[in-house]
Motif scaffolding. Structure first.
Motif, PDB file in Angstrom:
ATOM      1  N   LYS A  29      -2.768   4.558  -4.129  1.00 10.36           N
ATOM      2  CA  LYS A  29      -4.222   4.393  -4.138  1.00 10.36           C
ATOM      3  C   LYS A  29      -4.661   3.145  -4.883  1.00 10.36           C
ATOM      4  N   GLU A  30      -3.880   2.745  -5.902  1.00  3.84           N
ATOM      5  CA  GLU A  30      -4.248   1.540  -6.656  1.00  3.84           C
ATOM      6  C   GLU A  30      -4.232   0.306  -5.756  1.00  3.84           C
ATOM      7  N   ARG A  31      -3.240   0.218  -4.900  1.00  2.00           N
ATOM      8  CA  ARG A  31      -3.160  -0.932  -3.990  1.00  2.00           C
ATOM      9  C   ARG A  31      -4.263  -0.876  -2.937  1.00  2.00           C
ATOM     10  N   MET A  49       0.810  -1.187   0.000  1.00  2.00           N
ATOM     11  CA  MET A  49       0.000   0.000   0.000  1.00  2.00           C
ATOM     12  C   MET A  49       0.854   1.251   0.000  1.00  2.00           C
ATOM     13  N   ILE A  50       2.033   1.158   0.565  1.00  2.00           N
ATOM     14  CA  ILE A  50       2.912   2.321   0.608  1.00  2.00           C
ATOM     15  C   ILE A  50       4.229   1.937  -0.055  1.00  2.00           C
ATOM     16  N   ILE A  51       4.634   2.725  -1.023  1.00  2.00           N
ATOM     17  CA  ILE A  51       5.896   2.496  -1.721  1.00  2.00           C
ATOM     18  C   ILE A  51       6.769   3.722  -1.517  1.00  2.00           C
ATOM     19  N   GLY A  98      -3.890   6.727   3.201  1.00  2.00           N
ATOM     20  CA  GLY A  98      -3.768   6.991   1.775  1.00  2.00           C
ATOM     21  C   GLY A  98      -4.495   8.227   1.294  1.00  2.00           C
ATOM     22  N   ASN A  99      -5.236   8.891   2.147  1.00  3.83           N
ATOM     23  CA  ASN A  99      -5.972  10.114   1.804  1.00  3.83           C
ATOM     24  C   ASN A  99      -6.953   9.925   0.648  1.00  3.83           C
ATOM     25  N   SER A 100      -7.562   8.768   0.594  1.00  2.63           N
ATOM     26  CA  SER A 100      -8.584   8.520  -0.416  1.00  2.63           C
ATOM     27  C   SER A 100      -9.952   8.666   0.246  1.00  2.63           C
ATOM     28  N   ARG A 101     -10.742   9.583  -0.225  1.00  3.35           N
ATOM     29  CA  ARG A 101     -12.077   9.804   0.341  1.00  3.35           C
ATOM     30  C   ARG A 101     -12.951   8.566   0.176  1.00  3.35           C
ATOM     31  N   LYS A 102     -12.851   7.932  -0.985  1.00  2.27           N
ATOM     32  CA  LYS A 102     -13.659   6.746  -1.242  1.00  2.27           C
ATOM     33  C   LYS A 102     -13.306   5.625  -0.277  1.00  2.27           C
ATOM     34  N   LYS A 110      -7.152   0.504  -3.423  1.00  6.84           N
ATOM     35  CA  LYS A 110      -8.372   0.159  -4.150  1.00  6.84           C
ATOM     36  C   LYS A 110      -8.460  -1.355  -4.320  1.00  6.84           C
ATOM     37  N   LEU A 111      -7.338  -1.994  -4.609  1.00  6.11           N
ATOM     38  CA  LEU A 111      -7.304  -3.444  -4.750  1.00  6.11           C
ATOM     39  C   LEU A 111      -7.722  -4.128  -3.443  1.00  6.11           C
ATOM     40  N   MET A 112      -7.226  -3.599  -2.307  1.00 10.16           N
ATOM     41  CA  MET A 112      -7.625  -4.159  -1.007  1.00 10.16           C
ATOM     42  C   MET A 112      -9.123  -4.027  -0.793  1.00 10.16           C
ATOM     43  N   ARG A 113      -9.663  -2.892  -1.175  1.00 12.61           N
ATOM     44  CA  ARG A 113     -11.098  -2.666  -1.009  1.00 12.61           C
ATOM     45  C   ARG A 113     -11.894  -3.583  -1.934  1.00 12.61           C
ATOM     46  N   ASN A 114     -11.495  -3.662  -3.189  1.00  8.95           N
ATOM     47  CA  ASN A 114     -12.229  -4.467  -4.159  1.00  8.95           C
ATOM     48  C   ASN A 114     -12.134  -5.967  -3.890  1.00  8.95           C
ATOM     49  N   CYS A 115     -11.037  -6.409  -3.309  1.00  6.92           N
ATOM     50  CA  CYS A 115     -10.890  -7.831  -2.941  1.00  6.92           C
ATOM     51  C   CYS A 115     -11.510  -8.135  -1.581  1.00  6.92           C
TER      52      CYS A 115
END
Length: 133
Positions: A9-11, A1-3, A58-62, A13-18
């Motif tokens: 955010k892509e990682r 999640m952190i590089i 990650g500061n993603s509102r979604k 999002k992947l955690m959320r979608n999985c």
């Protein structure tokens, strides 16, 4: 999640979608009391909370809005004193509501009163508690 210290955010999002977030929350709903190996289970819980905290920074509102559906459960976990799990939860909730008006607006008066009650119970300075009210 952190590089390299930057949230990806892509990682997240992947955690959320999985549905990994949902799986971690279900794991955390396992009762600690009566566990055969409390030390091991406590380490697993702390690791899960660390992953969830990392997810939140990650500061993603979604992602934050998705995660907010579990705020009632996490609120019950703040009082857990085994292995300082309650501190991990509090840190995560602070990150969840930081600079997020939509989530702050979802917090009920009962939830605020519960937090203030916990502060009073833990003998935090009175002037700090009064500022929160």
């Amino acid at each position: 999640m952190i590089i390299k210290g930057i949230a990806t955010k892509e990682r997240q999002k992947l955690m959320r979608n999985c549905r990994l977030i949902d799986l971690l929350v279900r794991l955390l709903q396992t009762p600690l009391q009566g566990a055969i190996d409390l030390t091991h289970l406590t380490r697993v819980f702390k690791g899960a909370y660390d992953v969830l905290y990392t997810y939140m920074i990650g500061n993603s509102r979604k992602n934050a809005l998705y995660f907010a559906k579990y705020i009632d459960f996490f609120q019950t976990q703040i009082t857990v004193k085994v292995g300082d799990i309650g501190l991990n939860v509090a840190q995560m909730i602070v990150e969840l509501i930081r600079d997020n008006r939509k989530i702050v607006d979802r917090i009920t008066q009962d939830q605020i009163e519960m937090f203030v009650g916990l502060l009073r119970q833990n003998k935090v300075k009175v002037d700090f508690v009064l500022r929160l009210q």
